[in-house]
Design an enzyme around this catalytic site. Structure first.
Site, PDB file in Angstrom:
ATOM      1  N   GLN A 124      15.725  -3.438 -52.170  1.00 35.60           N
ATOM      2  CA  GLN A 124      15.069  -2.694 -53.254  1.00 35.60           C
ATOM      3  C   GLN A 124      13.584  -3.038 -53.360  1.00 35.60           C
ATOM      4  O   GLN A 124      12.775  -2.193 -53.761  1.00 35.60           O
ATOM      5  CB  GLN A 124      15.784  -2.927 -54.592  1.00 35.60           C
ATOM      6  N   GLN A 147      16.766 -25.575 -38.042  1.00 29.47           N
ATOM      7  CA  GLN A 147      16.754 -24.117 -38.145  1.00 29.47           C
ATOM      8  C   GLN A 147      18.104 -23.574 -38.586  1.00 29.47           C
ATOM      9  O   GLN A 147      18.182 -22.552 -39.278  1.00 29.47           O
ATOM     10  CB  GLN A 147      16.344 -23.503 -36.807  1.00 29.47           C
ATOM     11  N   ASN A 168      16.309 -11.243 -45.118  1.00 29.21           N
ATOM     12  CA  ASN A 168      17.630 -11.176 -44.505  1.00 29.21           C
ATOM     13  C   ASN A 168      17.842  -9.825 -43.820  1.00 29.21           C
ATOM     14  O   ASN A 168      16.930  -8.994 -43.748  1.00 29.21           O
ATOM     15  CB  ASN A 168      18.728 -11.456 -45.540  1.00 29.21           C
ATOM     16  N   GLU A 199      -5.903  21.586 -18.180  1.00 30.63           N
ATOM     17  CA  GLU A 199      -4.823  21.415 -19.153  1.00 30.63           C
ATOM     18  C   GLU A 199      -4.448  22.711 -19.856  1.00 30.63           C
ATOM     19  O   GLU A 199      -3.600  22.714 -20.747  1.00 30.63           O
ATOM     20  CB  GLU A 199      -5.220  20.349 -20.182  1.00 30.63           C
ATOM     21  N   TYR A 254       6.532  -9.512 -48.773  1.00 34.74           N
ATOM     22  CA  TYR A 254       7.855  -9.922 -49.236  1.00 34.74           C
ATOM     23  C   TYR A 254       8.057 -11.408 -48.979  1.00 34.74           C
ATOM     24  O   TYR A 254       7.814 -11.905 -47.878  1.00 34.74           O
ATOM     25  CB  TYR A 254       8.962  -9.129 -48.538  1.00 34.74           C
ATOM     26  N   GLU A 286      12.292 -16.536 -31.211  1.00 29.79           N
ATOM     27  CA  GLU A 286      11.310 -16.612 -32.298  1.00 29.79           C
ATOM     28  C   GLU A 286      10.527 -17.912 -32.177  1.00 29.79           C
ATOM     29  O   GLU A 286       9.292 -17.936 -32.213  1.00 29.79           O
ATOM     30  CB  GLU A 286      12.033 -16.543 -33.639  1.00 29.79           C
ATOM     31  N   HIS A 287      11.246 -19.024 -32.060  1.00 34.06           N
ATOM     32  CA  HIS A 287      10.639 -20.339 -31.860  1.00 34.06           C
ATOM     33  C   HIS A 287      11.160 -20.910 -30.545  1.00 34.06           C
ATOM     34  O   HIS A 287      12.375 -21.035 -30.368  1.00 34.06           O
ATOM     35  CB  HIS A 287      11.021 -21.322 -32.971  1.00 34.06           C
ATOM     36  N   HIS A 320     -11.230  24.136 -25.729  1.00 38.67           N
ATOM     37  CA  HIS A 320     -11.847  22.813 -25.790  1.00 38.67           C
ATOM     38  C   HIS A 320     -13.193  22.835 -25.059  1.00 38.67           C
ATOM     39  O   HIS A 320     -14.191  22.294 -25.549  1.00 38.67           O
ATOM     40  CB  HIS A 320     -10.936  21.761 -25.141  1.00 38.67           C
ATOM     41  N   HIS A 369      18.761 -22.790 -42.365  1.00 35.34           N
ATOM     42  CA  HIS A 369      18.206 -21.607 -43.019  1.00 35.34           C
ATOM     43  C   HIS A 369      19.288 -20.637 -43.459  1.00 35.34           C
ATOM     44  O   HIS A 369      19.219 -20.046 -44.531  1.00 35.34           O
ATOM     45  CB  HIS A 369      17.262 -20.863 -42.062  1.00 35.34           C
ATOM     46  N   ASP A 417       6.546 -24.336 -39.450  1.00 39.48           N
ATOM     47  CA  ASP A 417       6.993 -23.730 -40.705  1.00 39.48           C
ATOM     48  C   ASP A 417       6.077 -24.089 -41.866  1.00 39.48           C
ATOM     49  O   ASP A 417       5.966 -23.332 -42.832  1.00 39.48           O
ATOM     50  CB  ASP A 417       8.412 -24.196 -41.040  1.00 39.48           C
ATOM     51  N   THR A 434      16.548 -16.491 -38.501  1.00 41.83           N
ATOM     52  CA  THR A 434      15.690 -17.333 -37.672  1.00 41.83           C
ATOM     53  C   THR A 434      16.388 -17.787 -36.401  1.00 41.83           C
ATOM     54  O   THR A 434      17.618 -17.844 -36.319  1.00 41.83           O
ATOM     55  CB  THR A 434      15.200 -18.554 -38.471  1.00 41.83           C
TER      56      THR A 434
END
Length: 440
Positions: A190, A264, A219, A421, A126, A333-334, A426, A267, A367, A242
């Site tokens: 979507q 930043q 988003n 067990e 995406y 994040e940064h 087994h 954004h 970036d 961000t």
């Protein structure tokens, strides 16, 4: 604009002082759920309808024709082409170094376990396209996937009214430059639904194949959709708006810190910009520079909204030790570190999507042209997850190869553990291999 919080002389509850956005994924679930259901049941026609509803344009077709991809690359500004070429070169070199090695472990005679990695078969990437254009995100998604060896890549990006209902030409050009020919004019929640469920046309013919993994930033609606389809498909992360945190002392350049916070903030109105410092002088200087620079930037209103939000602040603390504790708890994040001892503090902090050291390593470098990946965990998720990388597109597999002697060495242990067990069959499954004709 930015709120200054003087925490000196206190021992603050770190969680309570961390600036966080008021909006979260839970609040958008009710909006996203019917969109995903419409895509699941309505297929291609539903996707076109949703584009018309949310993007203000009905694409001529879901899939962008090859001619549009070719034209976008042909008409690409040479300076942008050169920048993308350089980004691709650097990103490919950095991500190639991430490829893990397979290993073969011999645990005794006739006892071998192979650790190997295999690429995910099909991935949906995406690329956002709302308030900005992100050809760099095409590179950040595609390059590690290609390095990992993913065979089938599909890109989705929102249709643009100004470009005939197809994604922005620069995004298309970046895809074409990387050799990705499957691109869809679909955005938002979507697009995530399309990747998860695939899509059929009115005649019932499959026009979009579902993927195995969805990656890429977006988003809050995209993040919500990714959470909703997780389990139907894999996702890289629920990347939200961000974030930047700057950890700085009195040696930092206030004008540079201000510029990075603003970079930043442009954004998104929900973008987070945080400075944590032990210097009140620096804090006050940064506030002055932010006010001056923000008034002159192109997206002044967006920046103002971001810096005025609950998610942004300037925190003044007693020491860099306390600042580092806050940075670790925040898990940005940064994270930029501008101190007299950048590496020392970087070594103290594990929770961050990416760390940028010193005056000449701004987030904007990451970036675009650092070679690192800018698809990074947000909202504190760096405490348990990584940014997008080659292993995001790989699966670890183990191949077990024991012969009679190798199994015989541990058959008693298998039997003992299976009894412990309460699963005796087994042990029987091992024992039978050494009885009668089955002994081979």
């Amino acid at each position: 604009m930015l709120t200054l919080k003087d925490l000196r002389g206190t021992v603050p509850d770190v969680a309570s002082v961390l600036p966080r956005p008021e909006q979260n994924i839970a609040t958008t679930t009710e909006t996203v759920a019917p969109i995903l259901e419409h895509v699941r049941t309505g297929g291609a026609e539903a996707l076109l309808d949703l584009s018309e509803q949310f993007d203000g344009v009905r694409p001529p077709s879901l899939r962008v024709p090859q001619s549009a991809l070719d034209s976008a690359l042909t008409e690409l500004d040479p300076a942008i082409r050169s920048a993308l070429d350089e980004l691709i070169i650097r990103a490919r070199e950095v991500h190639t170094a991430q490829l893990p090695d397979s290993s073969e472990v011999r645990l005794g005679a006739g006892a071998v376990v192979v650790n190997r990695w295999s690429a995910i078969r099909r991935v949906g990437l995406y690329v956002p396209g709302g308030q900005a254009v992100y050809p760099s995100s095409v590179v950040m998604n595609v390059v590690p996937a290609q390095v990992a060896g993913v065979e089938s890549l599909a890109i989705a990006s929102p249709p643009q009214p100004d470009f005939g209902g197809y994604p922005h030409p620069t995004v298309l050009a970046a895809a074409r430059l990387l050799g990705v020919e499957e691109v869809y004019a679909v955005g938002g929640a979507q697009a995530v639904g399309m990747f998860a469920f695939g899509a059929r046309d009115a005649e019932g013919l499959r026009v979009v194949d579902p993927v195995d993994l969805v990656t890429g930033p977006g988003n809050i609606f995209v993040a919500t959709a990714k959470r909703a389809v997780q389990g139907v498909v894999g996702i890289d992360a629920e990347a939200g708006p961000t974030e930047i945190m700057v950890l700085a002392d009195s040696t930092a350049d206030a004008s540079v810190v201000a510029a990075d916070l603003i970079s930043q903030a442009e954004h998104d109105e929900l973008a987070a910009a945080v400075l944590v410092t032990d210097s009140m002088t620096l804090a006050e200087d940064v506030l002055e520079h932010v006010a001056d620079q923000a008034a002159q930037t192109r997206h002044a209103e967006r920046v103002k909204a971001s810096l005025s939000g609950a998610q942004s602040a300037v925190l003044v603390v007693d020491s860099l030790e306390q600042a580092a504790e806050i940075a670790e708890a925040y898990g940005a994040e940064h994270l930029e570190i501008m101190t007299a001892e950048d590496q020392v503090w970087a070594d103290r902090i594990g929770n961050a999507g990416a760390i940028f050291l010193g005056t000449f390593s701004p987030v904007s470098l990451g970036d675009y042209c650092a070679g690192s990946n800018h698809v990074l965990p947000t909202g504190g998720a760096s405490a348990y997850s990584s940014g997008l990388n080659v292993t995001s597109f790989l699966r670890s597999q183990q191949v077990i190869r024991y012969d009679r002697a190798g199994l015989e060495q541990v058959s008693g242990h298998v039997a003992a553990l299976s009894e412990a067990e309460g699963l005796p069959a087994h042990g029987d499954a091992v024992r039978c291999r050494f009885e009668g004709d089955s002994a081979g």
